[in-house]
Design an enzyme around this catalytic site. Structure first.
Site, short mmCIF file in Angstrom:
data_model
loop_
_atom_site.label_atom_id
_atom_site.label_comp_id
_atom_site.label_asym_id
_atom_site.label_seq_id
_atom_site.Cartn_x
_atom_site.Cartn_y
_atom_site.Cartn_z
N HIS A 111 0.88 -1.17 0.00
CA HIS A 111 0.00 0.00 0.00
C HIS A 111 0.91 1.22 0.00
O HIS A 111 2.16 1.09 0.01
CB HIS A 111 -0.94 -0.04 1.21
CG HIS A 111 -0.26 -0.26 2.51
ND1 HIS A 111 0.62 0.64 3.07
CD2 HIS A 111 -0.29 -1.32 3.37
CE1 HIS A 111 1.08 0.17 4.21
NE2 HIS A 111 0.56 -1.03 4.42
N HIS A 132 4.03 1.27 2.31
CA HIS A 132 5.21 0.55 1.82
C HIS A 132 5.93 1.37 0.74
O HIS A 132 7.16 1.45 0.72
CB HIS A 132 4.82 -0.79 1.19
CG HIS A 132 4.23 -1.78 2.14
ND1 HIS A 132 2.92 -2.20 2.06
CD2 HIS A 132 4.76 -2.46 3.19
CE1 HIS A 132 2.68 -3.10 3.00
NE2 HIS A 132 3.78 -3.27 3.71
P1 AMP Z 1 4.61 -5.02 6.77
O1 AMP Z 1 4.57 -5.43 5.33
O2 AMP Z 1 3.26 -4.74 7.36
O3 AMP Z 1 5.47 -5.92 7.63
O4 AMP Z 1 5.35 -3.62 6.80
C1 AMP Z 1 6.61 -3.43 6.21
C2 AMP Z 1 7.16 -2.09 6.64
O5 AMP Z 1 6.26 -1.08 6.23
C3 AMP Z 1 7.32 -1.96 8.17
O6 AMP Z 1 8.51 -1.23 8.43
C4 AMP Z 1 6.10 -1.16 8.56
O7 AMP Z 1 6.28 -0.40 9.73
C5 AMP Z 1 5.94 -0.26 7.34
N1 AMP Z 1 4.57 0.23 7.25
C6 AMP Z 1 3.45 -0.52 7.19
N2 AMP Z 1 2.36 0.29 7.15
C7 AMP Z 1 2.82 1.56 7.21
C8 AMP Z 1 2.21 2.85 7.23
N3 AMP Z 1 0.89 2.99 7.18
N4 AMP Z 1 3.00 3.93 7.30
C9 AMP Z 1 4.36 3.80 7.36
N5 AMP Z 1 5.00 2.63 7.34
C10 AMP Z 1 4.25 1.53 7.27
#
Ligand code: AMP
Length: 284
Positions: free
Chosen positions: A34, A37
């Site tokens: 999204h 990312h």
């Molecule tokens: P995930 O795929 O959910 O493990 O997230 C991968 C990275 O993206 C992690 O460092 C999360 O903290 C970051 N992330 C996920 N959602 C958001 C968001 N809404 N805003 C900023 N960073 C995000």
């Protein structure tokens, strides 16, 4: 953009880039991209010449009964999105290559992993630090970018890097939100239309706490009551934790100051566990 699936090939490609004098930034993710990312990928691209994005739904950070099996996947879409953000390599390893037979090592950041999400999800952070440590060894990045959305994860990783003298600079990206305030998350795709509006109670309660802080309220017991008053009446919303913590140690504080962060976990509709957080002081 290269698609790399084996850890050995990833290590070789990253080594080649470094030997050519390129700086490398890594963005670890679990995919189903999204805008949050993508913002991390752009931050990485602004910082380093080569950006590696890892896409790995890490089985060891999920507990029994959690959503490992249902975690959303759309590799074709993710590939297209990453291509447009200046990503040089997308690393998509298979679980059996990351954790071959006999794998038994865990990295544990003991204190910071114990409370908040660590209390609700035993073993979760050990799974996160273990995979991030592996990714750091495979890619050897100069920089790694993490989102403040997972605030405890960011603190745990910074601690691991400092404690283990790892040669990587951790960059934090602010939370990216939908226009109505909901923090973006791959797990938002689990929400039905009613649940989607119920989920707004997280960001609304953070906004309310910030307002009260700006009005001079410092007592975190009082601030927590106000946050509860916003979340509890929402149908289907169940508070897992509300905590006002120091942004570095994550220790709870009784009097808020400009270093205090409100961190929350709430389940919506009895199934979807959402987290959010925000600084009380203006500007972040
Ligand atoms: P995930 O795929 O959910 O493990 O997230 C991968 C990275 O993206 C992690 O460092 C999360 O903290 C970051 N992330 C996920 N959602 C958001 C968001 N809404 N805003 C900023 N960073 C995000």
């Amino acid at each position: 953009m290269r698609i790399i699936t084996s850890p050995a090939a990833m290590k070789a490609w990253a080594g080649e880039q470094r030997s050519k004098g390129h700086t490398v930034a890594l963005v670890p993710t679990m995919g189903f991209f999204h805008e949050g990312h993508l913002a991390l990928m752009r931050m990485a691209a602004a910082k380093a010449e080569k950006v590696v994005v890892s896409l790995f739904v890490n089985p060891i950070q999920f507990g029994p009964g959690e959503d490992l099996e249902q975690y959303p996947v759309d590799l074709d879409r993710d590939e297209t999105l990453a291509r447009h953000q200046g990503v040089s390599a997308l690393f998509i390893p298979k679980p059996e290559e990351m954790y071959p037979r006999g794998f038994q090592t865990r990295i544990s950041v003991a204190e910071l992993s114990r409370h908040l999400c660590g209390a609700d999800r035993p073993g979760h952070f050990n799974g996160v630090t273990t995979v991030v440590c592996k990714l750091f060894h495979i890619v050897c990045p100069d920089f790694a970018v993490f989102g403040e959305k997972d605030f405890q994860q960011l603190a745990v990783i910074k601690r691991m890097v400092a404690d283990l003298n790892m040669d990587v600079k951790i960059l934090a990206h602010p939370i990216v939100r939908e226009p109505d305030g909901l923090a973006m998350s791959s797990r938002n795709s689990y929400l039905g239309p009613d649940e989607r509006s119920q989920a707004l109670c997280l960001s609304r309660s953070i906004a309310r706490a910030r307002e009260l802080y700006a009005d001079g309220v410092r007592d975190t017991g009082r601030l927590a009551d106000e946050v509860r008053q916003i979340i509890e009446p929402v149908t289907g919303a169940r508070i897992q934790y509300i905590s006002f913590v120091d942004r570095t140690t994550l220790e709870p504080v009784s009097q808020a100051d400009d270093n205090t962060r409100l961190v929350l976990a709430v389940t919506i509709g009895g199934r979807v566990r959402l987290i959010d957080n925000g600084r009380l002081a203006k500007g972040g």
